[in-house]
Scaffold this motif. Structure first.
Motif, short mmCIF file in Angstrom:
data_model
loop_
_atom_site.label_atom_id
_atom_site.label_comp_id
_atom_site.label_asym_id
_atom_site.label_seq_id
_atom_site.Cartn_x
_atom_site.Cartn_y
_atom_site.Cartn_z
N UNK A 77 0.86 -1.18 0.00
CA UNK A 77 0.00 0.00 0.00
C UNK A 77 0.90 1.23 0.00
N UNK A 78 0.99 1.90 -1.13
CA UNK A 78 1.94 3.00 -1.28
C UNK A 78 1.54 4.24 -0.49
N UNK A 79 0.25 4.34 -0.14
CA UNK A 79 -0.17 5.49 0.66
C UNK A 79 0.35 5.40 2.09
N UNK A 80 0.86 4.21 2.47
CA UNK A 80 1.39 4.05 3.81
C UNK A 80 2.91 4.19 3.86
N UNK A 81 3.53 4.53 2.72
CA UNK A 81 4.97 4.77 2.71
C UNK A 81 5.23 6.16 3.29
N UNK A 82 5.98 6.20 4.38
CA UNK A 82 6.26 7.49 5.02
C UNK A 82 7.17 8.32 4.12
N UNK A 83 7.00 9.63 4.20
CA UNK A 83 7.81 10.53 3.37
C UNK A 83 9.29 10.34 3.66
N UNK A 88 7.62 11.67 -7.07
CA UNK A 88 7.41 12.58 -5.95
C UNK A 88 8.61 12.57 -5.01
N UNK A 89 9.28 11.42 -4.91
CA UNK A 89 10.47 11.33 -4.06
C UNK A 89 11.58 12.26 -4.54
N UNK A 90 11.59 12.55 -5.83
CA UNK A 90 12.65 13.38 -6.39
C UNK A 90 12.43 14.86 -6.10
N UNK A 91 11.25 15.20 -5.60
CA UNK A 91 10.97 16.59 -5.28
C UNK A 91 10.30 17.31 -6.43
N UNK A 92 10.84 18.45 -6.79
CA UNK A 92 10.25 19.28 -7.85
C UNK A 92 10.32 18.54 -9.18
N UNK A 93 9.43 18.90 -10.13
CA UNK A 93 9.45 18.26 -11.45
C UNK A 93 10.83 18.34 -12.10
N UNK A 104 0.74 12.17 -6.96
CA UNK A 104 2.05 11.84 -6.43
C UNK A 104 2.24 12.35 -5.00
N UNK A 105 1.78 13.56 -4.73
CA UNK A 105 2.00 14.12 -3.40
C UNK A 105 1.25 13.32 -2.35
N UNK A 106 0.03 12.87 -2.71
CA UNK A 106 -0.73 12.08 -1.74
C UNK A 106 0.00 10.77 -1.47
N UNK A 107 0.41 10.12 -2.54
CA UNK A 107 1.03 8.80 -2.38
C UNK A 107 2.31 8.88 -1.57
N UNK A 108 3.03 9.98 -1.69
CA UNK A 108 4.33 10.06 -1.05
C UNK A 108 4.28 10.59 0.37
N UNK A 109 3.31 11.45 0.68
CA UNK A 109 3.40 12.15 1.95
C UNK A 109 2.24 11.97 2.88
N UNK A 110 1.04 11.63 2.39
CA UNK A 110 -0.11 11.56 3.27
C UNK A 110 -0.22 10.21 3.94
#
Length: 670
Positions: free
Chosen positions: A116-122, A156-161, A585-591
């Motif tokens: 579950x990628x939504x549970x991957x902590x930032x 999203x892990x890479x930061x800005x586009x 991407x932001x949701x998957x990486x940080x929420x």
């Protein structure tokens, strides 16, 4: 196994109630104990039987206590055991619900693809992505939304586009670059070649981008005019995508040396004929005008390079010296008859293959002899049903030689098998295993009916997921004939799982009542028309602990068509929208995942067989609500069933199981 399974092998503290002490559970307990022992003692990895670990099944594994399930997952990683998608998806759910996903650094990379990628902590995003990117993304073929979310999470892990991916970015992304836009190949750091080497295949657009990058000279190889043998060898499988335009710029001596080595590797069986043929075709096109090396139309074409002999065919540069036109003019019948094997060891371009086929017809006007048939595997796709009808096929070895590769197509497969059956041949389990499950897709219904149930049982699991629906229906009926006497519903499901793509609605409803917790990979291969007849309650109960995986596959045609058939209220129950494109991407990486605690209601048990209990088949784990994000919230009835499991010890009720089996047999089910 070389180790006798005794009670002492079961780790302390793992209770096995009643008849649940099955061989499957005991085996997993034994394997985890052995694996932990060998890791502690520094034994070689091969000591643990990887073939047994490959038989992983979620039901017995779900009985393991958390620490032993964790040990099993780590064992799969250290042993580098390759599991199938259907095994990995349910194992990922087990690991998540047991709170083990946070130990991803010790888990197999393939397993991370299903988490579950939504549970991957930032804070873990980069480490998680780097390990997941070492996995095989082709395993996500039936989970398009999971694959898309994985790519979004990685970016999203890479930061800005990023307009240009740096070398460090590429190291992080690994195989995930294979899913990126073709334009990023040209604009990224030249180290992108290392990423592309891991792609199972390149799209046409990616191939064009690769050639643009190579022609630019920006890679470590430099411009093609400066390439050397070592650089070409470093390109690995990418050489099959190099265009004739680029090959034309490579120094002739270097190109010929490399050609010699590729053909030598192909003839030695170290490189597939398909890949070698693609390379040879592009390379030869670069060295001559198409008009000069394709056979000329019209009568005759003089042999200017000398007659082809056995010695000529031993030369790895044979195809450089003899283009297809010269092959037609310089190859005599006696030489062809005596040297068919060494000739076909060369990766002949398609036009040259057609010439060989025509010459064989001249040499053998009554049909190719059986001993020669075993040599023409690379040509079999060229023959019509009528031509195959002239062959004499009496040996199973001949059938295997003709069909074991991916060359023979539908018409050839059916025709070859029919000639074998006409000669009193039988389709045995050994033959089914040798030619592969996909060949069942191209057998006629009449040919499938000739397979004895005992042979079907002995063949084990055969992958028929690529079959058309009509064949899946026939194969399901054959499989049910073979396995209908299986002693329990759990074992019946285990044997029938590969064939459920042909199951009628009644069968799926019975399996749902048995709480089999179908994996999402099997679910996406069900008959879409049958699926339309299943309610939300049917589907959620059928999927059981894996129902959250609908989120990962909602764009799959089978799942999407079912979702569109539902009312908006039913989709809201599932927390799914048929047209929703997936998490950003932001949701998957940080929420963090949202947690829901809905009101619980009891469900009616009407429709279940008499004396049938709602206790699930042994193997279903308890579900912790804290691991259920809002987007995959379950209907309240199913939540009640799942919660009820946490307060009950898993048990098997033989009387209920027998009543259920009797009911299914009476209604044409299990």
């Amino acid at each position: 196994t070389s180790h006798t399974i005794r009670p002492s092998h079961i780790p302390h503290g793992c209770s096995v109630p009643g008849t649940l002490a099955s061989l499957g559970l005991t085996l997993f307990l034994s394997l985890t104990a052995h694996c932990s022992h060998y890791q502690a003692k520094g034994f070689p990895q091969g000591e643990v039987k990887t073939s047994l670990l490959q038989d992983f099944w979620c039901q017995p594994a779900s009985q393991l206590p958390q620490e032993h399930l964790s040990a099993l997952i780590r064992c799969l990683a250290t042993q580098q055991v390759s599991l199938k998608a259907w095994q990995l998806s349910c194992l990922a759910n087990l690991a998540t619900w047991r709170g083990l996903q946070g130990d991803f650094r010790l888990h197999p990379p393939d397993l991370l693809l299903f988490y579950n990628l939504s549970q991957v902590r930032e804070a873990d995003c980069r480490a998680f992505t780097h390990r997941a990117a070492q996995g095989n993304t082709e395993l996500l073929a039936n989970l398009p939304d999971q694959r898309m979310t994985l790519r979004h999470t990685a970016l999203a892990c890479l930061g800005a586009p990023h307009l240009q991916l740096s070398a460090s970015d590429l190291e992080l992304l690994g195989v995930l670059v294979c899913d990126m836009q073709a334009s990023s190949i040209v604009t990224s750091d030249p180290h992108v070649l290392q990423n592309l080497l891991r792609c199972p295949r390149l799209t046409a657009a990616q191939s064009v981008a690769l050639n643009s990058l190579l022609a630019s000279g920006r890679t470590q190889l430099g411009p093609p005019s400066s390439w050397n043998l070592k650089g070409l060898q470093a390109l690995g499988s990418l050489i099959t995508y190099i265009s004739p335009h680029v090959w034309a710029q490579v120094p002739e001596a270097v190109g010929l040396d490399f050609f010699y080595r590729v053909v030598a590797a192909c003839r030695a069986g170290q490189l597939s004929q398909h890949d070698a043929r693609h390379f040879v075709t592009n390379f030869l096109e670069s060295k001559a005008k198409l008009a000069s090396w394709r056979p000329k139309r019209g009568a005759g074409w003089p042999c200017t390079h000398g007659n082809i002999t056995a010695a000529t065919l031993r030369d790895n540069l044979f195809l450089v010296h003899y283009d297809c036109a010269q092959l037609q003019s310089c190859l005599g019948g006696p030489v062809l008859r005596a040297n068919l094997d060494p000739l076909l060891q060369h990766p002949l371009p398609a036009e040259c293959q057609r010439i060989i086929k025509a010459k064989l017809a001249q040499v053998y006007p009554q049909g190719i002899p059986e001993d020669q048939l075993r040599l023409i595997t690379s040509l079999v796709y060229l023959f019509s049903r009528t031509e195959i009808g002239q062959w004499n096929i009496t040996s199973m070895d001949t059938v295997v030689a003709l069909l074991a590769s991916d060359v023979a197509l539908e018409n050839q497969t059916e025709a070859v098998l029919q000639k074998f059956l006409d000669q009193n041949g039988t389709v045995t389990s050994a033959l089914l295993v040798a030619i592969g499950g996909s060949r069942l897709c191209w057998m006629s219904p009449q040919q499938i009916q000739t397979i004895q149930p005992s042979e079907f049982r002995l063949a084990g699991v055969l992958d028929i997921s690529s079959c058309p629906q009509s064949q899946k229906d026939v194969l399901f009926a054959k499989a049910r004939e073979a396995f209908h006497n299986t002693r329990s519903t759990a074992d019946y499901y285990r044997f029938m799982r590969p064939y459920l793509g042909g199951a009628p609605v009644e069968e799926l409803q019975h399996l749902a009542q048995a709480n089999v917790s179908m994996d999402i990979d099997t679910f996406t291969n069900l008959n879409p028309r049958v699926l339309q007849s299943l309610s939300v309650s049917n589907v959620t109960t059928l999927l059981g602990q894996n129902v959250g995986d609908l989120q990962k596959a909602r764009s799959h045609p089978t799942v999407s068509s079912w979702l569109r058939s539902l009312s908006s209220l039913a989709r809201d129950q599932l927390g799914l929208d048929a047209s929703h494109p997936g998490p950003s991407p932001s949701y998957a990486a940080s929420k963090p995942p949202s947690i829901t605690h809905p009101t619980l209601h009891l469900t009616s048990t009407s429709g279940l067989p008499e004396n049938y209990t709602s206790t699930p088949i042994a193997g279903s784990p308890p579900v912790h609500l804290g691991f259920l994000p809002l987007s995959v919230a379950l209907p309240s009835g199913l939540l009640w069933l799942l919660l009820r499991r946490t307060s009950l010890s898993p048990t098997v009720l033989p009387q209920g199981d027998q009543a259920h089996r009797h009911h299914m047999q009476e209604t044409g089910g299990c």
